[in-house]
Design an enzyme around this catalytic site. Structure first.
Site, PDB file in Angstrom:
ATOM      1  N   ASP A 155     -11.861   2.571   3.439  1.00  0.00           N
ATOM      2  CA  ASP A 155     -12.160   1.182   3.464  1.00  0.00           C
ATOM      3  C   ASP A 155     -13.708   1.044   3.249  1.00  0.00           C
ATOM      4  O   ASP A 155     -14.025  -0.110   3.083  1.00  0.00           O
ATOM      5  CB  ASP A 155     -11.616   0.691   4.831  1.00  0.00           C
ATOM      6  N   GLN A 157      -5.429  -1.358   9.475  1.00  0.00           N
ATOM      7  CA  GLN A 157      -5.225  -2.997   8.805  1.00  0.00           C
ATOM      8  C   GLN A 157      -5.971  -3.616   9.709  1.00  0.00           C
ATOM      9  O   GLN A 157      -5.696  -3.841  10.997  1.00  0.00           O
ATOM     10  CB  GLN A 157      -4.035  -3.099   8.898  1.00  0.00           C
ATOM     11  N   LYS A 176       0.824  -1.126  -0.188  1.00  0.00           N
ATOM     12  CA  LYS A 176      -0.099   0.002  -0.063  1.00  0.00           C
ATOM     13  C   LYS A 176       0.806   1.310  -0.030  1.00  0.00           C
ATOM     14  O   LYS A 176       0.573   2.258  -0.750  1.00  0.00           O
ATOM     15  CB  LYS A 176      -0.967  -0.010   1.072  1.00  0.00           C
TER      16      LYS A 176
END
Ligand code: GUN
Length: 305
Positions: free
Chosen positions: A127, A104, A60
């Site tokens: 997200d 995460q 990422k």
């Protein structure tokens, strides 16, 4: 054997599509810097030392920087308290350089995932996991959409730009993939079925699916012979299995669909790896660009692929 080849499904190249999307995003970021002196910033929070998560976060970071965005990494020890983690999230909520926040997952067991997700500013929730964004998606309002589901839709639309009227089957009902991808398919005017571990006759349900999205995390759960001839198959599963043919102790990645058989039946299918996987980070960058534009009241540049 040429005869066999002509019967095989088109492979949907997620790796190439993701690369194209990242290029478009990079150009848009360059434009945004020139027109508004704005550089989108993505903050990733990683708690603990899970090896797979460390690989994701590294990728990422690399791809965020390559797209011309700012990347902020917050690595915290496995024994971080909920108060410490929430304090970092709140600080990122207030940071004007940060337009996207990703914590995460999975978090260590002692941390309540919902508490953490709910603490993220919904307008920075790249997200798309905050209940506000889930609600916006269901209500047909503008919001941030989970990355893997968004990638699935982009992949399917490469094969068939208009999905209207198609029978779509989603196998799996997770908050991260199954439920949002079903909602997105509904928004594309598909007739949507959601199947899961308690579905009575999965084979029978698969038979009518013009589009099948598999997101269960079980290798070869969907047999090739169940696929409707000509269907579009998007395989989200990433399962590591033993591969003795590669040598003792070797493993390889496979999806949820029995690819070897399915590719002889489907019209188009994503490979694993190289299908849905690469699209996830590309869509994360897309969401970061969108969040930066929305937070500054700027129209989102066109990054259609
Ligand atoms: N871990 C595996 N996939 C994801 C994802 O899409 N988002 C987050 N936050 N964590 C993940």
């Amino acid at each position: 054997m040429a005869d066999d080849m002509t019967d095989e499904a088109t492979l949907i190249d997620g790796k190439a599509l993701a690369a194209r999307l990242r290029e478009k995003i990079k150009d848009a970021v360059t434009g945004l810097k020139a027109s508004h002196d704005l550089v989108p910033g993505l903050a990733v929070v990683l708690v603990g030392e899970d090896p797979a998560s460390q690989v994701y976060v590294r990728n990422k970071n690399k791809q965020t920087v390559a797209a011309g965005m700012l990347s902020f990494e917050h690595k915290m020890p496995a024994d971080t308290s909920i108060e410490e983690l929430l304090a970092v999230v709140r600080r990122l909520n207030e940071d004007d350089k940060v337009h996207g926040i990703l914590v995460q997952l999975p978090l260590p067991d002692h941390l309540d995932t919902n508490l953490v997700i709910n603490a993220i500013d919904p307008n920075k929730d790249v997200d798309g996991l905050h209940p506000i964004n889930a609600g916006r998606l269901m209500a047909g309002q503008k919001g941030l959409v989970p990355c893997t589901p968004l990638g699935c839709i982009l992949l399917a639309k490469q094969v068939e730009p208009d999905l209207t009227g198609m029978n779509a089957l989603v196998v799996g009902r997770s908050v991260l993939v199954g439920k949002p991808v079903a909602q997105l398919l509904l928004n594309e005017n598909c007739t949507v079925t959601i199947a899961h571990s308690r579905t009575r006759d999965l084979k029978e349900v698969c038979r009518d699916a013009d589009i099948l999205v598999a997101a269960v995390g079980r290798p070869k759960m969907i047999e090739g012979s169940w696929i409707k001839p000509g269907a579009i198959v998007i395989d989200v599963g990433i399962n590591r299995v033993d591969a003795p043919e590669k040598g003792k102790g070797k493993t390889r990645l496979v999806g949820d669909v029995d690819f070897a058989v399915a590719r002889g039946v489907a019209g188009a299918i994503t490979p694993v790896p190289g299908g849905a996987g690469p699209m996830t980070i590309a869509c994360l960058l897309r969401n970061t660009l969108q969040a930066a534009c929305d937070l500054h009241g700027i129209e989102m540049p066109n990054i259609d692929i």
